[in-house]
Design a protein around this motif. Structure first.
Motif, PDB file in Angstrom:
ATOM      1  N   PRO A 276       0.811  -1.236   0.000  1.00  0.00           N
ATOM      2  CA  PRO A 276       0.000   0.000   0.000  1.00  0.00           C
ATOM      3  C   PRO A 276       0.835   1.273   0.000  1.00  0.00           C
ATOM      4  O   PRO A 276       0.479   2.253  -0.660  1.00  0.00           O
ATOM      5  N   GLN A 277       1.950   1.286   0.727  1.00  0.00           N
ATOM      6  CA  GLN A 277       2.782   2.486   0.784  1.00  0.00           C
ATOM      7  C   GLN A 277       3.449   2.765  -0.562  1.00  0.00           C
ATOM      8  O   GLN A 277       3.497   3.920  -1.010  1.00  0.00           O
ATOM      9  N   ASN A 278       3.951   1.724  -1.207  1.00  0.00           N
ATOM     10  CA  ASN A 278       4.564   1.906  -2.523  1.00  0.00           C
ATOM     11  C   ASN A 278       3.531   2.378  -3.538  1.00  0.00           C
ATOM     12  O   ASN A 278       3.822   3.216  -4.402  1.00  0.00           O
ATOM     13  N   PHE A 279       2.324   1.829  -3.454  1.00  0.00           N
ATOM     14  CA  PHE A 279       1.266   2.237  -4.368  1.00  0.00           C
ATOM     15  C   PHE A 279       0.907   3.710  -4.159  1.00  0.00           C
ATOM     16  O   PHE A 279       0.769   4.473  -5.126  1.00  0.00           O
ATOM     17  N   ALA A 280       0.771   4.113  -2.889  1.00  0.00           N
ATOM     18  CA  ALA A 280       0.435   5.513  -2.600  1.00  0.00           C
ATOM     19  C   ALA A 280       1.529   6.454  -3.083  1.00  0.00           C
ATOM     20  O   ALA A 280       1.254   7.534  -3.625  1.00  0.00           O
ATOM     21  N   LEU A 281       2.804   6.035  -2.923  1.00  0.00           N
ATOM     22  CA  LEU A 281       3.914   6.862  -3.388  1.00  0.00           C
ATOM     23  C   LEU A 281       3.912   6.974  -4.910  1.00  0.00           C
ATOM     24  O   LEU A 281       4.187   8.045  -5.465  1.00  0.00           O
ATOM     25  N   ARG A 282       3.591   5.873  -5.597  1.00  0.00           N
ATOM     26  CA  ARG A 282       3.521   5.897  -7.062  1.00  0.00           C
ATOM     27  C   ARG A 282       2.428   6.856  -7.539  1.00  0.00           C
ATOM     28  O   ARG A 282       2.632   7.638  -8.462  1.00  0.00           O
ATOM     29  N   VAL A 283       1.275   6.794  -6.896  1.00  0.00           N
ATOM     30  CA  VAL A 283       0.173   7.688  -7.275  1.00  0.00           C
ATOM     31  C   VAL A 283       0.547   9.145  -7.034  1.00  0.00           C
ATOM     32  O   VAL A 283       0.317  10.019  -7.882  1.00  0.00           O
TER      33      VAL A 283
ATOM     34  N   THR B  85       3.554  10.487  -6.924  1.00  0.00           N
ATOM     35  CA  THR B  85       4.582  10.893  -7.885  1.00  0.00           C
ATOM     36  C   THR B  85       3.975  11.191  -9.243  1.00  0.00           C
ATOM     37  O   THR B  85       4.309  12.204  -9.886  1.00  0.00           O
ATOM     38  N   CYS B  86       3.071  10.334  -9.709  1.00  0.00           N
ATOM     39  CA  CYS B  86       2.443  10.533 -11.016  1.00  0.00           C
ATOM     40  C   CYS B  86       1.596  11.807 -11.032  1.00  0.00           C
ATOM     41  O   CYS B  86       1.597  12.551 -12.013  1.00  0.00           O
ATOM     42  N   ARG B  87       0.882  12.065  -9.952  1.00  0.00           N
ATOM     43  CA  ARG B  87       0.061  13.283  -9.894  1.00  0.00           C
ATOM     44  C   ARG B  87       0.935  14.532  -9.898  1.00  0.00           C
ATOM     45  O   ARG B  87       0.592  15.543 -10.521  1.00  0.00           O
TER      46      ARG B  87
ATOM     47  N   LYS C 111       3.948  14.805 -11.261  1.00  0.00           N
ATOM     48  CA  LYS C 111       4.483  14.974 -12.619  1.00  0.00           C
ATOM     49  C   LYS C 111       3.419  15.497 -13.568  1.00  0.00           C
ATOM     50  O   LYS C 111       3.701  16.335 -14.432  1.00  0.00           O
ATOM     51  N   LYS C 112       2.206  15.019 -13.418  1.00  0.00           N
ATOM     52  CA  LYS C 112       1.105  15.491 -14.261  1.00  0.00           C
ATOM     53  C   LYS C 112       0.842  16.976 -14.020  1.00  0.00           C
ATOM     54  O   LYS C 112       0.662  17.758 -14.959  1.00  0.00           O
ATOM     55  N   ALA C 113       0.838  17.380 -12.742  1.00  0.00           N
ATOM     56  CA  ALA C 113       0.627  18.792 -12.422  1.00  0.00           C
ATOM     57  C   ALA C 113       1.741  19.662 -12.983  1.00  0.00           C
ATOM     58  O   ALA C 113       1.498  20.779 -13.468  1.00  0.00           O
ATOM     59  N   HIS C 114       2.987  19.153 -12.947  1.00  0.00           N
ATOM     60  CA  HIS C 114       4.114  19.919 -13.488  1.00  0.00           C
ATOM     61  C   HIS C 114       3.976  20.090 -15.001  1.00  0.00           C
ATOM     62  O   HIS C 114       4.217  21.184 -15.536  1.00  0.00           O
ATOM     63  N   CYS C 115       3.571  19.025 -15.701  1.00  0.00           N
ATOM     64  CA  CYS C 115       3.377  19.116 -17.151  1.00  0.00           C
ATOM     65  C   CYS C 115       2.260  20.095 -17.493  1.00  0.00           C
ATOM     66  O   CYS C 115       2.375  20.883 -18.439  1.00  0.00           O
ATOM     67  N   GLU C 116       1.172  20.060 -16.732  1.00  0.00           N
ATOM     68  CA  GLU C 116       0.062  20.979 -16.978  1.00  0.00           C
ATOM     69  C   GLU C 116       0.479  22.418 -16.724  1.00  0.00           C
ATOM     70  O   GLU C 116       0.050  23.334 -17.434  1.00  0.00           O
ATOM     71  N   LEU C 117       1.326  22.630 -15.714  1.00  0.00           N
ATOM     72  CA  LEU C 117       1.823  23.980 -15.444  1.00  0.00           C
ATOM     73  C   LEU C 117       2.711  24.465 -16.585  1.00  0.00           C
ATOM     74  O   LEU C 117       2.638  25.640 -16.989  1.00  0.00           O
ATOM     75  N   GLN C 118       3.541  23.586 -17.120  1.00  0.00           N
ATOM     76  CA  GLN C 118       4.383  23.948 -18.262  1.00  0.00           C
ATOM     77  C   GLN C 118       3.529  24.320 -19.477  1.00  0.00           C
ATOM     78  O   GLN C 118       3.814  25.307 -20.167  1.00  0.00           O
ATOM     79  N   GLN C 119       2.493  23.544 -19.746  1.00  0.00           N
ATOM     80  CA  GLN C 119       1.611  23.842 -20.874  1.00  0.00           C
ATOM     81  C   GLN C 119       0.908  25.180 -20.681  1.00  0.00           C
ATOM     82  O   GLN C 119       0.777  25.962 -21.629  1.00  0.00           O
TER      83      GLN C 119
END
Length: 227
Positions: A63-70, A72-74, A76-84
């Motif tokens: 569960p901890q690894n899964f939460a960390l993966r989620v 991290t992905c969010r 990175k997604k927010a950073h890409c949206e900010l760049q756009q």
């Protein structure tokens, strides 16, 4: 992770909106659709839905690894949206703020480019040349708009005291344009140059966008370079 005996127990947990909040509820994984990268799951109430991988945590996962993966992905997604959003903000600046490339500059660029290309039939490349000039102009305009935006959002731009304005949402993207903190005694580690000054100057004068006289030193520069 879904194969083998399960004794009728759910194989995973899925993110589901219920009672006005998101919860991880037990579910069975019925299959995977490769065309849309979705898993088909069934909840305990019999309802089915297709979900993305980040909304589905298998029982065999930590569960901890899964939460960390989620998380991290969010991020990175927010950073890409900010760049756009930042790129759109730069492009939205009025074109009137940028001085257009003069006709003489574009003609000179074309002449020098064709002169060094040694083409037998240069007329057959007119269309490509037009596309190249158009791309150069677009990049030039975007670069000038970017320079204006940096000057607007970074206070005291070009000085050691430069800092990003607090009221801009693009602050996380502008940190790279701030001056680095000076090391103790101003000493920095550096590598030896791969080319000499004369080799670099010879290479620069071969560029079609640089005039030959920009690399001609005056008397003071000559004395400083060649005492």
């Amino acid at each position: 992770m879904c194969h083998g005996p399960t004794s009728g127990k759910p194989q995973a947990s899925v993110l589901h909106y219920i009672a006005r909040e998101w919860r991880m509820l037990p579910c069975w994984v019925l299959g995977y659709e490769a065309s849309n990268s979705r898993y088909l799951v069934e909840l305990e109430d019999g309802s089915q839905k297709q979900v993305k991988r980040l909304a589905l945590r298998f029982n065999a996962e930590d569960p901890q690894n899964f939460a960390l993966r989620v998380e991290t992905c969010r991020a990175k997604k927010a950073h890409c949206e900010l760049q756009q959003a930042f790129i759109k903000f730069i492009e939205s600046q009025p074109d009137e703020l940028v001085s257009p490339l003069r006709r003489e500059q574009k003609e000179r660029f074309i002449r020098q480019g064709l002169h060094r290309s040694h083409l037998e039939d240069s007329n057959s490349f007119v269309g490509h040349i037009r596309d190249l000039i158009r791309e150069i102009e677009e990049n030039y305009v975007l670069s000038m708009k970017f320079a204006k935006v940096k000057n607007d959002l970074i206070l005291e731009m070009g000085t050691p005291y430069a800092c990003v304005r607090d009221d801009t949402p693009f602050a996380p993207l502008l940190g790279n344009f701030l001056p680095c903190k000076a090391p103790q005694y101003g000493l920095v580690a550096h590598q030896a140059s791969e080319q000499s000054v004369l080799e670099i100057a010879t290479h620069l004068v071969q560029q079609p966008t640089i005039s030959r006289n920009v690399n001609v030193p005056g008397s003071e520069e000559q004395e400083a370079c060649f005492p």
